[in-house]
Design an enzyme around this catalytic site. Structure first.
Site, PDB file in Angstrom:
ATOM      1  CG  LEU A 114      -1.870  -1.132   1.393  1.00  0.00           C
ATOM      2  CD1 LEU A 114      -2.500  -1.106   2.775  1.00  0.00           C
ATOM      3  CD2 LEU A 114      -2.945  -1.037   0.324  1.00  0.00           C
ATOM      4  CD  GLU A 156      -9.840  -4.143   5.684  1.00  0.00           C
ATOM      5  OE1 GLU A 156      -8.626  -4.421   5.612  1.00  0.00           O
ATOM      6  OE2 GLU A 156     -10.686  -4.610   4.910  1.00  0.00           O
ATOM      7  CE  LYS A 205       0.204  -0.558   6.623  1.00  0.00           C
ATOM      8  NZ  LYS A 205       1.265  -1.183   7.417  1.00  0.00           N
ATOM      9  CG  ASP A 216       3.601  -2.989  12.909  1.00  0.00           C
ATOM     10  OD1 ASP A 216       4.029  -3.266  11.767  1.00  0.00           O
ATOM     11  OD2 ASP A 216       4.241  -2.330  13.732  1.00  0.00           O
ATOM     12  NE  ARG A 243       3.991  -7.176  -0.460  1.00  0.00           N
ATOM     13  CZ  ARG A 243       5.043  -6.475  -0.882  1.00  0.00           C
ATOM     14  NH1 ARG A 243       6.211  -6.657  -0.312  1.00  0.00           N
ATOM     15  NH2 ARG A 243       4.919  -5.624  -1.863  1.00  0.00           N
ATOM     16  CD  GLU A 299       0.011  -7.698   8.011  1.00  0.00           C
ATOM     17  OE1 GLU A 299      -0.348  -7.874   6.822  1.00  0.00           O
ATOM     18  OE2 GLU A 299       0.923  -6.942   8.348  1.00  0.00           O
ATOM     19  CE1 TYR A 317      -4.259  -7.933   3.722  1.00  0.00           C
ATOM     20  CE2 TYR A 317      -4.126  -7.880   6.122  1.00  0.00           C
ATOM     21  CZ  TYR A 317      -3.500  -7.905   4.886  1.00  0.00           C
ATOM     22  OH  TYR A 317      -2.141  -7.906   4.813  1.00  0.00           O
ATOM     23  CE  LYS A 357       3.112   3.713   8.447  1.00  0.00           C
ATOM     24  NZ  LYS A 357       3.683   2.403   8.211  1.00  0.00           N
ATOM     25  CB  CYS A 408      28.987 -11.155  37.484  1.00  0.00           C
ATOM     26  SG  CYS A 408      27.542 -10.694  38.437  1.00  0.00           S
ATOM     27  CB  CYS A 426      29.100 -12.438  42.299  1.00  0.00           C
ATOM     28  SG  CYS A 426      29.238 -13.357  40.765  1.00  0.00           S
ATOM     29  CB  CYS A 461      26.693 -13.858  36.269  1.00  0.00           C
ATOM     30  SG  CYS A 461      27.430 -14.364  37.819  1.00  0.00           S
ATOM     31  CB  CYS A 469      25.876 -14.638  41.220  1.00  0.00           C
ATOM     32  SG  CYS A 469      25.572 -12.899  40.850  1.00  0.00           S
TER      33      CYS A 469
HETATM   34  S1  IVH Z   1      -4.485  -4.774   2.084  1.00  0.00           S
HETATM   35  C1  IVH Z   1      -3.493  -4.507  -2.107  1.00  0.00           C
HETATM   36  N1  IVH Z   1      -5.309  -4.531   4.551  1.00  0.00           N
HETATM   37  O1  IVH Z   1       0.195  -3.465   5.116  1.00  0.00           O
HETATM   38  C2  IVH Z   1      -3.770  -4.516  -0.686  1.00  0.00           C
HETATM   39  N2  IVH Z   1      -2.965  -4.655   4.145  1.00  0.00           N
HETATM   40  O2  IVH Z   1       1.871  -2.314   2.272  1.00  0.00           O
HETATM   41  C3  IVH Z   1      -2.863  -5.347   0.067  1.00  0.00           C
HETATM   42  N3  IVH Z   1      -1.572  -4.617   6.158  1.00  0.00           N
HETATM   43  O3  IVH Z   1       1.650  -5.624   2.780  1.00  0.00           O
HETATM   44  C4  IVH Z   1      -2.884  -5.113   1.488  1.00  0.00           C
HETATM   45  N4  IVH Z   1      -3.223  -4.471   7.598  1.00  0.00           N
HETATM   46  O4  IVH Z   1       1.090  -6.537   5.119  1.00  0.00           O
HETATM   47  C5  IVH Z   1      -4.246  -4.627   3.732  1.00  0.00           C
HETATM   48  N5  IVH Z   1      -6.153  -4.370   6.729  1.00  0.00           N
HETATM   49  C6  IVH Z   1      -5.102  -4.466   5.896  1.00  0.00           C
HETATM   50  C7  IVH Z   1      -3.768  -4.512   6.371  1.00  0.00           C
HETATM   51  C8  IVH Z   1      -2.732  -4.590   5.446  1.00  0.00           C
HETATM   52  C9  IVH Z   1      -1.905  -4.555   7.448  1.00  0.00           C
HETATM   53  C10 IVH Z   1      -0.178  -4.690   5.657  1.00  0.00           C
HETATM   54  C11 IVH Z   1       0.086  -5.707   4.593  1.00  0.00           C
HETATM   55  C12 IVH Z   1       0.620  -4.943   3.409  1.00  0.00           C
HETATM   56  C13 IVH Z   1       1.081  -3.680   4.063  1.00  0.00           C
HETATM   57  C14 IVH Z   1       0.933  -2.460   3.184  1.00  0.00           C
END
Ligand code: IVH
Length: 674
Positions: A85, A115, A117, A119, A138, A178, A230, A318, A412, A415, A430, A435
């Site tokens: 993305l 949605e 995002k 991590d 990926r 994910e 997703y 973000k 250590c 000790c 250690c 100790c």
């Molecule tokens: S959709 C074409 N939905 O964010 C759409 N990605 O670069 C593909 N990610 O590689 C991703 N939450 O690993 C989508 N609800 C979500 C996500 C999500 C996390 C990650 C995913 C992707 C990266 C964006």
């Protein structure tokens, strides 16, 4: 003996039943049966598979423990590219994104889906005739690594689809999602690693990535990975969706885990969602680094297409990072219970995401070198996983001229014994057998709330008792007298009496607490619980074989070895015997078969007068219930003490049954299966 056709039919029924309960537990967080009932079904299936090995399939729920290790991951070429993305960081970025879409489509307002995002790590999964057959990372978007064996160990991922509502299983299905680790699971995982004296993970993302790329799936099985899906690629038997929403709901009926999502009308709608999610991000059970905004209409998506590797129909909005800059006042070394020397940065206190941070762990020597942190440096700190603050980077331009690199001690600091690298090379430990730093940590752990629960025996007192020579082994605690205690600095008569009473009271303990308190590497609270169930009498562990120990739930081969060695060691046997001789009496766990808590999910909130949080949790678990950290529709009861806040409010909104302390105690007493 069953005939084969009968066994086969029963195995199929059991798999479906187990898949159903797995889904109830791990995806919906709403179990219908207790753990022991689930285990019984699992054992029945294992029995059938033992009798007829041809019944064992890779997608059998018995295979989640992890198959054979691989030397290298194979490569998987994705049938359609895995896109990434584009990121936006502010309102102007959003306006631009929305304007471009409106221009390209000629619409005055676009419907979006928002949605979280996550991590974690993007993965692609293939199902054929409803069976999970392959999963890949990926990679570069075109080719990824085959991590099928590791993905099979993820409990929330169905290995076989049993759709609801009469939906047909598609012939071929490819879904994208994910893999990640929940905050709570991350905390527990790091706690376990600390127990085991292993290097801690810096944040859930690193932990998830490291876990998914283990060559031995049994290692992955021991890591608490989760997954949300997703997206889905067009496939044989997969309906053509009009909207993204329709797609997500279809995946949900296939029993795949789907995260929460929300609709938004136009850029204004998205703005509102963004503000809400930004405020709510800490309340989520997983780490999010932003919000993904996607066009809902699938036809529009096709028209919009993609530029280079990113779709035009979606964007990652973000969140601002929770980072602050401060200075390193000093770098110190901490000696843990297992002797691990951990470098810690002492920081000029700074507020990060609403919490004051004054220390950041540097994990180990390698990490310290890699980050190149020195005393006097200006650094960026980030709160990771809501737990351990970490140093993200050093501002080299602000480094004082006379700064010196930190030299890791060869001995250590407490000790003076030689410090040596561990087998895995990451941790310096250690080597001093006596100790005091290790002993202090051991005593503190022994006395801690979820161990023997000796009130009043904290850091300082543990240190005093060890350095004054009064405590050399755990059993010495039970030989302490009023006179000997009064010799300690700042120890009053009242405190001495209270301490002695609380030591006396700790003798009546449970096998679970007792095993936990011994401070065996790898044995955290949940392992102690499983061990206590399998070995209700501590002395039976002296003679248990390695195989006996390996059979205990969640105990992997490495852990089993450590536990076995611990109980074989004559010194440890003597220390345990001395505790028993001193009057410590660990009660075996009781088994709950019925009652108001069996299979129920309970959330504790606020402060209770008569029970500490840990005690309440133990009482519920002993009765076959589960304690969860957050309230959802699946919660059976919320126990609300004084000053209960948002969880109570949420329970009221959702109409979840609420108990006050008295009602809760009554329910416990009425079910006095202790
Ligand atoms: S959709 C074409 N939905 O964010 C759409 N990605 O670069 C593909 N990610 O590689 C991703 N939450 O690993 C989508 N609800 C979500 C996500 C999500 C996390 C990650 C995913 C992707 C990266 C964006």
């Amino acid at each position: 003996m069953d005939t084969f056709p009968k066994a086969e039919a029963r195995a199929r029924a059991l798999r479906q039943e187990l898949a159903h309960h797995n889904h109830r537990y791990y995806v919906l967080d709403a179990p219908e049966i207790s753990d022991s009932q689930y285990d019984k079904l699992m054992r029945e299936l294992q029995g059938l598979e033992e009798q007829y090995p041809q019944l064992v399939t890779p997608d059998s729920p018995t295979q989640r423990v992890g198959g054979a290790a691989v030397e290298d991951f194979g490569q998987v070429v994705h049938t359609t590219q895995m896109l990434s993305l584009a990121n936006i960081f502010d309102d102007a970025g959003l306006t631009e994104f929305d304007e471009r879409i409106r221009k390209l489509t000629g619409l005055s307002q676009v419907g979006y889906v928002c949605e979280p995002k996550l991590d974690g790590l993007a993965i692609s999964l293939r199902f054929e005739d409803g069976r999970f057959v392959q999963g890949a990372t990926r990679g570069d978007g075109t080719t990824g690594e085959d991590v099928t064996g590791n993905l099979r160990t993820i409990k929330s991922l169905p290995l076989e689809l049993f759709p609801q509502d009469g939906v047909k299983v598609p012939r071929r299905l490819e879904v994208r999602g994910e893999v990640f680790i929940r905050k709570e699971d991350f905390r527990k995982l790091n706690e376990k690693r600390e127990e085991a004296g292993e290097a801690l993970f810096a944040n859930p993302r690193n932990a998830a990535a490291g876990s998914l790329r283990q060559l031995d799936p049994r290692e992955t099985a021991a890591r608490p990975l989760s997954v949300y899906l997703y997206e889905c690629v067009p496939g044989d038997g997969v309906p053509a969706f009009k909207t993204h929403t329709e797609k997500l709901e279809y995946l949900r009926t296939l029993t795949l885990p789907i995260n929460r999502y929300q609709h938004a009308d136009g850029a204004d709608g998205v703005r509102q969602r963004y503000d809400e999610s930004l405020k709510g991000r800490h309340a989520l059970p997983f780490e999010v680094d932003g919000m993904v905004v996607k066009v809902d209409d699938e036809d529009l998506r096709r028209r919009l297409g993609q530029v280079s590797k990113s779709p035009r129909w979606a964007v990652a909005y973000k969140f601002p990072p929770e980072e602050e800059s401060t200075t390193v006042e000093d770098i110190g070394i901490q000696v843990g219970r297992t002797g691990a020397l951990t470098p810690v940065a002492h920081l000029k206190p700074v507020k990060v995401g609403g919490v004051t941070v004054s220390r950041a762990t540097l994990h180990n020597e390698d990490e310290l070198r890699r980050k190149n942190v020195r005393k006097g440096d200006t650094v960026f700190v980030r709160r990771a996983g809501d737990v351990i603050p970490e140093i993200v980077s050093v501002v080299l331009s602000k480094r004082p001229e006379d700064s010196q690199p930190f030299t890791f001690p060869t001995h250590c600091p407490v000790c003076g014994a030689v410090a040596a690298k561990d087998e895995d090379g990451a941790i310096i430990r250690c080597t001093g057998a006596s100790c005091p730093a290790q002993l202090v940590e051991k005593v503190r752990h022994f006395a801690s709330r979820i161990a023997m629960d000796i009130e009043g025996l904290g850091d300082k007192l543990a240190m005093q008792l060890v350095t004054s020579g009064q405590v050399k082994t755990f059993a010495d605690l039970f030989a302490l007298t009023r006179d000997s205690l009064l010799k300690l600095e700042r120890m009053g008569e009242k405190s001495a009496d209270n301490l002695l009473a609380s030591i006396e009271g700790s003798k009546a303990t449970t096998q679970r607490r007792f095993l936990y308190s011994l401070g065996i590497r790898h044995v955290g609270d949940s392992t102690a619980r499983a061990l206590a169930e399998a070995f209700p009498d501590v002395k039976s562990l002296f003679t248990a074989s390695l195989e006996d120990i390996s059979r205990v739930k969640d105990v992997g081969p490495v852990m089993a070895q450590v536990i076995h060695t611990f109980f074989q060691e004559p010194q440890n046997q003597a220390a345990i015997q001395a505790l028993l001789d001193a009057g410590v009496h660990p009660a075996p766990p009781a088994v709950a078969t019925g009652g108001p808590f069996v299979g129920k999910t309970v959330v504790l909130t606020g402060t209770m007068e008569r029970l500490a949080r840990e005690q309440a949790k133990e009482e519920i678990e002993r009765r076959g219930g589960k304690v969860s950290g957050s309230v959802s529709r699946k919660t059976d009861f919320v126990v609300a003490g004084e000053d209960a806040g948002t969880k109570l409010k949420k329970a009221q909104e959702l109409g979840v049954r609420i108990l006050d302390e008295q009602a809760f105690l009554k329910l416990l007493e009425g079910d006095a299966r202790a």
